[in-house]
Enzyme design. Sequence first.
Site, PDB file in Angstrom:
ATOM      1  N   HIS A 426      12.230   8.735 -95.167  1.00 14.98           N
ATOM      2  CA  HIS A 426      11.762   7.422 -94.726  1.00 14.98           C
ATOM      3  C   HIS A 426      11.006   7.505 -93.408  1.00 14.98           C
ATOM      4  O   HIS A 426       9.911   6.948 -93.257  1.00 14.98           O
ATOM      5  CB  HIS A 426      12.951   6.461 -94.594  1.00 14.98           C
ATOM      6  N   CYS A 757     -16.787  39.421 -86.111  1.00 19.12           N
ATOM      7  CA  CYS A 757     -15.660  38.547 -85.792  1.00 19.12           C
ATOM      8  C   CYS A 757     -15.326  38.728 -84.316  1.00 19.12           C
ATOM      9  O   CYS A 757     -14.883  39.785 -83.896  1.00 19.12           O
ATOM     10  CB  CYS A 757     -14.450  38.858 -86.676  1.00 19.12           C
TER      11      CYS A 757
END
Length: 803
Positions: A426, A757
Amino acid sequence: MSISTKTEFTLWFNEIGIDDIPIVGGKNASLGEMYGELQSEGIAVPNGFAITADAYRLFLHAAGLDRKLKEVLRDLDTSDIENLRDCGSRIRHAIQSASFPERLEKEICDAYDNLCRSHAPDVAVRSSATAEDLPDASFAGQQETYLNVRGHGQLLDSCRRCFASLFTDRAISYRADKGFDHTKIALSIGVQQMVRSDLATSGVMFSIDTETGFKDAVLINAAYGLGENVVQGSISPDEYYVFKPTLKRGFRPILKKHLGTKEFKLVYDIGGSRMTRNIPVPPDDRARFALNEDEILQLARWAAVIEDHYSKKRGRPTPMDMEWAKDGITGELFIVQARPETVQSQRTGKILETFRLKEKGKRLVTGRSVGERIAAGPVRVIKDAQQLELFQEGEVLVTDKTDPDWEPIMKKAAAIVTNRGGRTCHAAIVSRELGLPAIVGAADATEILTNGKSVTVSCAEGDAGYVYDGQLDFEVQRVDLGDLARPRTHIMMNVANPDEAFRLAQIPNDGVGLARMEFIINNSIQIHPQALLQFDELEDPEAKQQIAKFTAGYEDKPQFFVDTLAAGVGQIAAAFYPNDVIVRMSDFKTNEYANLLGGAPFEPHEENPMIGFRGASRYYDPRYREAFGLECIAMRKVREEMGFTNVKLMIPFCRTVKEGRNVFEVMKQYGLTRGENGLEVYVMCELPSNVWCAAEFAEIFDGFSIGSNDLTQLTLGVDRESEIVAHVFDERNAAVTRAIASAIQAAKQAGRKIGICGQAPSDYPEFAQFLVEQGIDSISLNPDAVLKTTLDILKLEKDLANV
């Protein structure tokens, strides 16, 4: 079971479908739709009947309650908690005290008796509002469900309680906020055969990632016993992720399995005064997953089928929120509810919003993150509903768990932290609707955090959420992605943490140029692979005990390494699918390997590990070859069992062509052969030998990725970890740029792809210009530099085209 006893006030599931929401509400309409349309697809739905909205209206009118509702609600003020409580309480009491009209009572009881002729007398009684589960409004959790209901008396009482639950504090407040007229909404009730999950397991699943909106994942929560504990957040459930696209093609792509604490289970209160009760779960059961892998995959397939059905029905993508249960007597799985997901599915995706902490603080509490935001404020610990009126706007709500009546104060919170619950509880559902960061399953937050204490709640760091001491500085970046073009040069991403992959993949990109295996080994596995292979021979009792604890549930210790590594890489591969994901095989240095649990006895001491026993040299050496085999087995699992053929492999620190061939021989022994099943293998171009012998390396490798850090270090003879000579380290040095230019030219001549990279292209615009001018195929960057560099490269390519 086909029953044709249609009446005005009860309809069987086979008589209703998704178009009947005004008559039977969203929940019942969906159950009828699945019962009638999807059983042929293998999806099991327990039979039952709906008590219609007209029955609710008759019940109110016969008892004079329709007039009383209007009278009480005339003075409603949802901003006044006392007023809201008083109005809700008066209405609920009036409904629960009323009697059913004789005709309605008989029809309900007759239908129940009919259902019981083919099933045990225990049923589930579920509320189904006529405005429920609409695509842009979630009424989930607002109305009640009652389980193990037996006999006419309990059934009628449960129906009254369901009617009354239409007027819980949260339901009243929510309708007022959404502009729904309280008197125009009616309630239907579903009476459904019980699935004996009290003897097995149950839970919730979504056909979309609830935190990032990643559309290709199924998220499954599971716990022991009846499902209300998971829905209400009373326990912390297991969590599983499955990738839909390759699942549909017959693969087994379980991306993640997270073990929950599963403290209690809800069972039948046999011989007691209540219908159900919670009992503790034995420690051995808590330490096991509630579902096996076949069951996880079956549920995920059902989720995909249900989503596809509703998407086709509505003519647009419709991610679904579903509840499932396993029968402990028959072992069968069932779907007991399904409704459209109402948070992530409503986002346009045009604006990318990224929260980032600008400083770090002391971590006070850790749990499961909900959302991706950061917020700060003073703590307010609320132990029970009687303290709700103490809560002030802008405070951080800290509690054991929330329930529907708490929403009026949740709307005022800066953030929410609960001891219990998972990502489908909830507190999590409401936090997403409200756009609040929340941390659930934090265990002891109510004991550690105290009223008035200033804290920062961060859900922007991946899977885990953290509460930090003090109000930390953070920033929010918002980028409009609507018209962002793609440059010719591929802009890829360096990714290490699998838990951040779904979020990072939302940044426009061309794939992953460097997936770092070391992060997964260091953070998720934490154990030296050789210590797993030689577990029985380990001499350190403390290390052996820790390894046994880490690998609980694995008799085959090396399989823990394989499964964990495959899951981590699989998560990254899924997030960026079908774009390339280039995975670098492990590149720890000996001192870093030695720091892994149980690693010290297996690693030599080296004076300079940076240029020592690392990379390719380890893979074929007898001291590590079998451990490298585990990496290969994991990558084979990612590609062949999970279906991620977008994964390419990369070999780091390969000094010679002969070393490359040696590595290929070992890989072949473990089932990885370059060229088979489309497998491509790249090599890091980070050594001068890789540059000057690039043509020879290109004969055995499919591509190159320039590692600018090591290449600069070894070209200039600079130890990149020495602060004394740090001023000499510069990727823009002529010796380095000439080496890079030569490598790019050689790769192009050999017809091989080549990328880089590193951070230099984002730090130095002139370096990025140099790479583009040389015709590099791709630039892979850290995530925070991707958008900026994309814009820079677009401008640069445009300028070069105009020269």
